[in-house]
Write an enzyme that holds these catalytic residues in place. Structure first.
Site, PDB file in Angstrom:
ATOM      1  N   PHE A 139      45.053  44.288  26.025  1.00  0.00           N
ATOM      2  CA  PHE A 139      43.866  45.154  25.830  1.00  0.00           C
ATOM      3  C   PHE A 139      44.454  46.561  25.512  1.00  0.00           C
ATOM      4  CE2 PHE A 139      40.525  47.781  27.802  1.00  0.00           C
ATOM      5  CZ  PHE A 139      39.309  47.194  27.396  1.00  0.00           C
TER       6      PHE A 139
ATOM      7  N   LEU B  48      43.197  50.189  25.074  1.00  0.00           N
ATOM      8  CA  LEU B  48      42.158  51.269  25.131  1.00  0.00           C
ATOM      9  C   LEU B  48      42.799  52.647  25.250  1.00  0.00           C
ATOM     10  CD1 LEU B  48      39.157  52.132  25.271  1.00  0.00           C
ATOM     11  CD2 LEU B  48      39.020  51.523  27.467  1.00  0.00           C
TER      12      LEU B  48
ATOM     13  N   GLU C 266      45.056  56.146  25.626  1.00  0.00           N
ATOM     14  CA  GLU C 266      45.774  57.039  24.862  1.00  0.00           C
ATOM     15  C   GLU C 266      46.409  57.826  25.419  1.00  0.00           C
ATOM     16  OE1 GLU C 266      43.734  57.823  21.312  1.00  0.00           O
ATOM     17  OE2 GLU C 266      43.402  55.652  20.605  1.00  0.00           O
TER      18      GLU C 266
ATOM     19  N   ASP D 216      33.757  45.425  32.832  1.00  0.00           N
ATOM     20  CA  ASP D 216      32.826  44.820  33.945  1.00  0.00           C
ATOM     21  C   ASP D 216      33.419  43.386  34.471  1.00  0.00           C
ATOM     22  OD1 ASP D 216      30.922  46.477  34.470  1.00  0.00           O
ATOM     23  OD2 ASP D 216      29.168  45.619  33.465  1.00  0.00           O
TER      24      ASP D 216
ATOM     25  N   GLY E 209      36.610  42.622  33.836  1.00  0.00           N
ATOM     26  CA  GLY E 209      37.925  42.549  34.159  1.00  0.00           C
ATOM     27  C   GLY E 209      38.138  43.062  35.492  1.00  0.00           C
TER      28      GLY E 209
ATOM     29  N   GLN F 182      53.766  49.926  58.669  1.00  0.00           N
ATOM     30  CA  GLN F 182      53.600  50.682  59.816  1.00  0.00           C
ATOM     31  C   GLN F 182      53.999  49.516  60.870  1.00  0.00           C
ATOM     32  OE1 GLN F 182      53.311  53.540  59.818  1.00  0.00           O
ATOM     33  NE2 GLN F 182      53.383  54.125  62.023  1.00  0.00           N
TER      34      GLN F 182
ATOM     35  N   GLU G  89      41.850  49.938  35.143  1.00  0.00           N
ATOM     36  CA  GLU G  89      40.563  49.416  34.841  1.00  0.00           C
ATOM     37  C   GLU G  89      39.617  50.013  35.541  1.00  0.00           C
ATOM     38  OE1 GLU G  89      39.840  45.013  34.547  1.00  0.00           O
ATOM     39  OE2 GLU G  89      41.810  44.898  33.863  1.00  0.00           O
TER      40      GLU G  89
ATOM     41  N   GLU H  45      37.470  57.096  41.600  1.00  0.00           N
ATOM     42  CA  GLU H  45      36.573  58.076  41.163  1.00  0.00           C
ATOM     43  C   GLU H  45      35.586  57.792  40.224  1.00  0.00           C
ATOM     44  OE1 GLU H  45      39.871  58.599  41.242  1.00  0.00           O
ATOM     45  OE2 GLU H  45      39.711  59.363  43.236  1.00  0.00           O
TER      46      GLU H  45
HETATM   47  C1  LIG Z   1      50.108  49.790  35.459  1.00  0.00           C
HETATM   48  C2  LIG Z   1      49.215  50.010  34.575  1.00  0.00           C
HETATM   49  C3  LIG Z   1      48.582  49.098  33.615  1.00  0.00           C
HETATM   50  C4  LIG Z   1      47.685  49.440  32.818  1.00  0.00           C
HETATM   51  N1  LIG Z   1      47.110  48.756  31.872  1.00  0.00           N
HETATM   52  C5  LIG Z   1      46.139  49.229  30.928  1.00  0.00           C
HETATM   53  C6  LIG Z   1      45.837  48.329  29.750  1.00  0.00           C
HETATM   54  O1  LIG Z   1      46.324  46.940  29.801  1.00  0.00           O
HETATM   55  N2  LIG Z   1      45.239  48.701  28.608  1.00  0.00           N
HETATM   56  C7  LIG Z   1      44.626  50.124  28.568  1.00  0.00           C
HETATM   57  O2  LIG Z   1      44.027  50.177  27.776  1.00  0.00           O
HETATM   58  N3  LIG Z   1      44.958  50.703  30.080  1.00  0.00           N
HETATM   59  C8  LIG Z   1      45.795  50.463  30.994  1.00  0.00           C
HETATM   60  N4  LIG Z   1      46.175  51.394  31.844  1.00  0.00           N
HETATM   61  C9  LIG Z   1      45.493  52.413  31.935  1.00  0.00           C
HETATM   62  C10 LIG Z   1      44.430  53.066  32.808  1.00  0.00           C
HETATM   63  O3  LIG Z   1      43.481  52.173  32.745  1.00  0.00           O
HETATM   64  C11 LIG Z   1      44.304  54.487  33.033  1.00  0.00           C
HETATM   65  O4  LIG Z   1      45.711  54.984  33.769  1.00  0.00           O
HETATM   66  C12 LIG Z   1      43.202  54.848  33.777  1.00  0.00           C
HETATM   67  O5  LIG Z   1      41.748  54.355  33.092  1.00  0.00           O
HETATM   68  C13 LIG Z   1      43.062  56.452  34.106  1.00  0.00           C
HETATM   69  O6  LIG Z   1      43.567  57.023  33.224  1.00  0.00           O
HETATM   70  P1  LIG Z   1      44.463  58.221  33.124  1.00  0.00           P
HETATM   71  O7  LIG Z   1      45.670  57.528  33.705  1.00  0.00           O
HETATM   72  O8  LIG Z   1      44.503  58.719  31.881  1.00  0.00           O
HETATM   73  O9  LIG Z   1      44.154  59.224  34.061  1.00  0.00           O
HETATM   74  P2  LIG Z   1      42.861  60.479  34.010  1.00  0.00           P
HETATM   75  O10 LIG Z   1      41.599  59.737  33.098  1.00  0.00           O
HETATM   76  O11 LIG Z   1      43.592  61.585  33.215  1.00  0.00           O
HETATM   77  O12 LIG Z   1      42.404  60.794  35.427  1.00  0.00           O
HETATM   78  C14 LIG Z   1      43.280  61.528  36.293  1.00  0.00           C
HETATM   79  C15 LIG Z   1      42.551  61.975  37.473  1.00  0.00           C
HETATM   80  O13 LIG Z   1      41.418  62.556  37.284  1.00  0.00           O
HETATM   81  C16 LIG Z   1      40.054  61.733  37.749  1.00  0.00           C
HETATM   82  N5  LIG Z   1      39.198  62.127  36.921  1.00  0.00           N
HETATM   83  C17 LIG Z   1      39.154  61.736  35.549  1.00  0.00           C
HETATM   84  N6  LIG Z   1      37.659  61.963  35.032  1.00  0.00           N
HETATM   85  C18 LIG Z   1      36.844  62.173  36.119  1.00  0.00           C
HETATM   86  C19 LIG Z   1      35.727  62.786  36.305  1.00  0.00           C
HETATM   87  N7  LIG Z   1      34.710  62.740  35.307  1.00  0.00           N
HETATM   88  N8  LIG Z   1      35.272  62.934  37.417  1.00  0.00           N
HETATM   89  C20 LIG Z   1      35.972  62.767  38.665  1.00  0.00           C
HETATM   90  N9  LIG Z   1      37.365  62.537  38.403  1.00  0.00           N
HETATM   91  C21 LIG Z   1      37.787  62.219  37.356  1.00  0.00           C
HETATM   92  C22 LIG Z   1      40.707  60.357  37.892  1.00  0.00           C
HETATM   93  O14 LIG Z   1      39.846  59.593  38.550  1.00  0.00           O
HETATM   94  C23 LIG Z   1      42.166  60.427  38.198  1.00  0.00           C
HETATM   95  O15 LIG Z   1      42.171  60.798  39.719  1.00  0.00           O
HETATM   96  C24 LIG Z   1      46.937  50.776  32.751  1.00  0.00           C
HETATM   97  C25 LIG Z   1      47.502  51.794  33.862  1.00  0.00           C
HETATM   98  C26 LIG Z   1      48.793  51.466  34.667  1.00  0.00           C
HETATM   99  C27 LIG Z   1      49.357  52.613  35.596  1.00  0.00           C
END
Ligand SMILES: Cc1cc2nc3c(=O)[nH]c(=O)nc-3n(C[C@H](O)[C@H](O)[C@H](O)COP(=O)(O)OP(=O)(O)OC[C@H]3O[C@@H](n4cnc5c(N)ncnc54)[C@H](O)[C@@H]3O)c2cc1C
Length: 382
Positions: free
Chosen positions: A123, A125, A127, A240, A242, A336, A363, A367
């Site tokens: 999946f 999504l 970037e 939802d 997932g 611990q 997923e 937050e």
């Molecule tokens: C091991 C692993 C597997 C993954 N697998 C997939 C996959 O198969 N497919 C896929 O598409 N993605 C995948 N992801 C990506 C994952 O879904 C994203 O890392 C996640 O959605 C958060 O996005 P980001 O890392 O860009 O963090 P950001 O969106 O940059 O967030 C950084 C911080 O800001 C906070 N934040 C952001 N917006 C707000 C807001 N409006 N209000 C309050 N706080 C906010 C977040 O909660 C977080 O604490 C994977 C990630 C990991 C680590």
């Protein structure tokens, strides 16, 4: 826990547990350390139906419901969370969008080989500039006759290093904002489809999470899922569903941490008695067991609501949020209870501690889950 489930549920749990303890447990530590995807086990899991858990039997699946799905994911994750991640994303995030939004031909084309585990799904999504904000994606699919020309840079793709069939979120109309988002299915081997480096992750290391890039990749128009512009709807519904699986994964990790902590507390002696005799340790064990049960109940409720055709967005978000936090807290207490040994790779709780952490991130972060829950609750009581 037992009174919650039917005899069929219990039989399934015993059978999955027995397979996982026999086939996965002996290699779980090594595949984590070596960051190796264990094909030899994955093939066996395919034969048992774990790669098409909720797919109807006529499409080569196991035809189970969501409650049974949570049992399978929990049991795999109890032994190896990286494989649990592989199976839940494959089932919920790759197969579900095709089953939910694909045409009859699309289901026939992709689902049977995915359900048998002969092909692995992913999946795509996230970037570099679009994480929590899925509307910010920059990938494009520009129609040109009978195909789309796709350019995309997807990061953190679970199963990315081994995936054959990828659900890719793109903009088919870059000027239409949210309404311009669509989903296309891209297959590995298509010219321009490139798998990037495998991430050197803290936990879930047996899963080949990688980037996937598409460079002027020609994807046939019949690979569009749903209609042009329905991408965000597909993505939100897949998430939802997932999140039930990620909740179950978090419960599996927490259950494993609880079991190891109890075992260690009964073996380790300090001040002349097993540490389990010290009340401070007993308090932690009590909290851990209560937390695991509460998370499992919430995950099962979300799955039950889905199985019965009831709204489940709020219940799923609450279950995933709670199970993720429980998983981290319980793994932390297990470390611990192990004292210094818990911080060493000699004991599996160190791995659970690393694996648990990400269930509060992917997923949808904790937050973002609180935002979803707050929206639902504010609507409910207004
Ligand atoms: C091991 C692993 C597997 C993954 N697998 C997939 C996959 O198969 N497919 C896929 O598409 N993605 C995948 N992801 C990506 C994952 O879904 C994203 O890392 C996640 O959605 C958060 O996005 P980001 O890392 O860009 O963090 P950001 O969106 O940059 O967030 C950084 C911080 O800001 C906070 N934040 C952001 N917006 C707000 C807001 N409006 N209000 C309050 N706080 C906010 C977040 O909660 C977080 O604490 C994977 C990630 C990991 C680590």
């Amino acid at each position: 826990m037992d009174t919650l489930y039917s005899e069929k549920n219990r039989v399934l749990r015993r059978s999955v547990r027995s397979f996982c303890e026999r086939e996965i447990m002996p290699i779980a530590k090594d595949i984590d350390q070596e960051a190796r995807f264990p094909w030899e086990v994955v093939e066996k899991m395919g034969k048992l139906g774990y790669f098409g858990i909720q797919v109807p039997k006529k499409l080569s699946g196991a035809g189970m419901d969501s409650v049974n799905y949570t049992i399978v994911i929990e049991e795999i994750s109890r032994v190896c969370a990286g494989l649990g991640l592989c199976v839940t994303v494959h089932n919920s995030m790759a197969i579900y969008p095709i089953m939910g939004f694909g045409t009859g031909e699309q289901k026939q084309k992709w689902v049977p080989s995915l359900a048998r585990g002969e092909k692995i799904g992913a999946f795509c999504l996230t970037e570099p500039n679009a994480g929590s904000d899925a509307t910010a994606i920059e990938a494009t699919a520009i129609r040109n006759g009978d195909h789309y020309v796709v350019n995309a840079n997807k990061v953190f793709v679970t199963n990315g290093g081994v995936a054959d069939i990828c659900i890719i979120f793109v903009r088919t109309d870059p000027d239409a904002g949210r309404k311009g988002t669509s989903v296309i299915v891209a297959e590995r081997g298509t010219p321009g489809f490139v798998v990037g480096d495998i991430e050197d992750l803290s936990g879930m290391r047996s899963n080949p999470v990688s980037s996937i890039r598409l460079y002027d990749c020609k994807v046939p128009v019949e690979n569009l899922l749903g209609r042009e512009g329905s991408g965000l709807k597909i993505g939100l519904q897949a998430l939802d569903v997932g999140r039930i699986g990620i909740g179950a994964q978090a419960v599996g990790i927490a259950q494993a941490a609880l079991e190891e902590a109890v075992k260690y507390a009964n073996q380790r002696r300090q001040f002349g008695v097993p540490i389990a005799k010290h009340q401070a340790i007993q308090m932690m064990i009590a909290d851990m067991a209560t937390q695991v049960d509460s998370a499992r109940l919430m995950v099962t409720r979300a799955a039950y609501l889905k199985d019965h055709g009831k709204p489940f967005t709020k219940a799923t978000a609450m279950a995933k949020l709670h199970a993720g936090e429980v998983s981290s807290q319980v793994a932390d207490m297990a470390v611990q209870i192990h004292g210094g040994y818990g911080y060493s790779k000699s004991y599996p709780v160190e791995r659970y501690y690393r694996d648990a952490r990400v269930t509060r991130i992917y997923e949808g972060t904790a937050e973002i889950h609180r935002m979803v829950i707050a929206r639902e609750v504010l609507n409910e009581y207004k």
